[in-house]
Design a protein around this motif. Structure first.
Motif, PDB file in Angstrom:
ATOM      1  N   THR A 215      20.711  44.840  51.364  1.00 49.98           N
ATOM      2  CA  THR A 215      20.645  45.576  50.029  1.00 49.98           C
ATOM      3  C   THR A 215      21.776  44.489  49.113  1.00 49.98           C
ATOM      4  O   THR A 215      22.870  44.258  49.738  1.00 49.98           O
ATOM      5  CB  THR A 215      21.004  46.848  50.146  1.00 49.98           C
ATOM      6  OG1 THR A 215      20.281  47.550  51.028  1.00 49.98           O
ATOM      7  CG2 THR A 215      21.031  47.449  48.517  1.00 49.98           C
ATOM      8  N   GLN A 217      23.475  44.452  45.534  1.00 45.27           N
ATOM      9  CA  GLN A 217      23.897  45.308  44.457  1.00 45.27           C
ATOM     10  C   GLN A 217      24.648  44.549  43.478  1.00 45.27           C
ATOM     11  O   GLN A 217      25.614  43.943  43.923  1.00 45.27           O
ATOM     12  CB  GLN A 217      24.438  46.575  44.849  1.00 45.27           C
ATOM     13  CG  GLN A 217      23.869  47.331  45.812  1.00 45.27           C
ATOM     14  CD  GLN A 217      24.720  48.661  46.317  1.00 45.27           C
ATOM     15  OE1 GLN A 217      25.877  48.806  45.971  1.00 45.27           O
ATOM     16  NE2 GLN A 217      24.056  49.580  47.158  1.00 45.27           N
ATOM     17  N   SER A 218      24.139  44.428  42.307  1.00 41.46           N
ATOM     18  CA  SER A 218      24.971  43.711  41.321  1.00 41.46           C
ATOM     19  C   SER A 218      24.518  43.781  40.011  1.00 41.46           C
ATOM     20  O   SER A 218      23.248  43.970  39.969  1.00 41.46           O
ATOM     21  CB  SER A 218      25.030  42.137  41.808  1.00 41.46           C
ATOM     22  OG  SER A 218      25.798  41.244  40.687  1.00 41.46           O
ATOM     23  N   LYS A 219      25.434  43.379  38.986  1.00 35.28           N
ATOM     24  CA  LYS A 219      24.862  43.482  37.472  1.00 35.28           C
ATOM     25  C   LYS A 219      25.959  42.158  37.124  1.00 35.28           C
ATOM     26  O   LYS A 219      26.877  41.765  37.178  1.00 35.28           O
ATOM     27  CB  LYS A 219      25.275  44.641  36.673  1.00 35.28           C
ATOM     28  CG  LYS A 219      24.367  45.954  37.342  1.00 35.28           C
ATOM     29  CD  LYS A 219      24.494  47.063  36.675  1.00 35.28           C
ATOM     30  CE  LYS A 219      23.859  48.383  36.728  1.00 35.28           C
ATOM     31  NZ  LYS A 219      24.136  49.531  36.011  1.00 35.28           N
TER      32      LYS A 219
END
Length: 239
Positions: A215, A217-219
């Protein structure tokens, strides 16, 4: 009776598949050791020679005007630092940390050493949290791939994230063993990143081989987190 016989047959099939994977892994390690010998005799010696050449440039820089000398010396030091990092990576490859896992060494200690060695050339604070129970729950094959996934994820953080803090953890959850590599850097778009470069593809392939789930998860500008969940084996303490 038929049900019991079918269950035993399926279990034997799975056990044989696992043994075959272990044999394949042992063969891969033997090939890796052969390649390591070639690296030691060729690439490693070439890197040493380049380093000596850079060191020989220092007296020449001292003869330059003061402002130029300061700038040139800073560039030289950065280059030498990068070269030392490459040298350390080759040494780690030759040392064969994965081979230590196969030889029955403490996976917790090996993983911790890998993180410390890889992060050493970078001025970025980092934290390592490894639960012994989680490390011991991994099979040989799982440990091998977790090591490489952690190395790839950490290397990406160190080289590209611009982070001021990195955390690596391995812990036991209710149904899985979770590897987590987290940073507070520039972040990225996980959807677009899946099709870029070989690093993420390699991590995904390794995760799939051990039946895990990867997985991302980042912005943008909000850091990144790489999670790998591997189904864990039940122990007596779980029953």
């Amino acid at each position: 009776v038929l049900g019991v016989a079918t269950d035993i047959t399926e279990r034997k099939r799975m056990e044989e598949a696992l043994r075959q994977r272990e044999r394949d892994l042992q063969q891969a390690i033997k090939e890796r050791q052969r390649i390591s010998e070639d690296l030691h005799d060729g690439i490693l010696q070439s890197i040493y020679a380049i380093g000596l050449g850079l060191e020989a440039c220092k007296p020449l820089i001292a003869d330059q005007p003061s402002k130029s000398a300061i700038k040139l010396n800073a560039m030289l030091q950065r280059t030498i630092g990068q070269l030392n990092h490459v040298l350390e990576e080759v040494r780690n490859f030759i040392a064969g940390l994965e081979s230590q896992i196969l030889d029955g060494q403490d996976f917790e200690a090996v993983l911790r050493t890998m993180v410390q060695t890889l992060a050493a050339p970078y001025p970025i604070p980092y934290k390592i949290t490894i639960e012994q129970a989680a490390a011991q729950n991994l099979s040989t094959e799982q440990a091998y791939h977790v090591m490489n996934i952690a190395r790839e994820a950490l290397s990406n953080c160190l080289r590209h994230s611009g982070a001021t803090c990195i955390t690596v953890s391995l812990k036991r959850l209710r149904r899985s063993i979770r590897l987590s590599v987290t940073d507070n850097g520039v972040g990225f778009n996980p959807v677009g990143a899946r099709d870029v470069g070989h690093g993420l593809a390699n991590m995904a392939a390794r995760t799939q081989k051990i039946g895990g789930k990867l997985t991302l998860q980042s912005k943008p500008h909000q850091g990144a987190k790489v999670l790998v969940d591997i189904p864990r084996r039940l122990t007596d303490a779980d029953t």
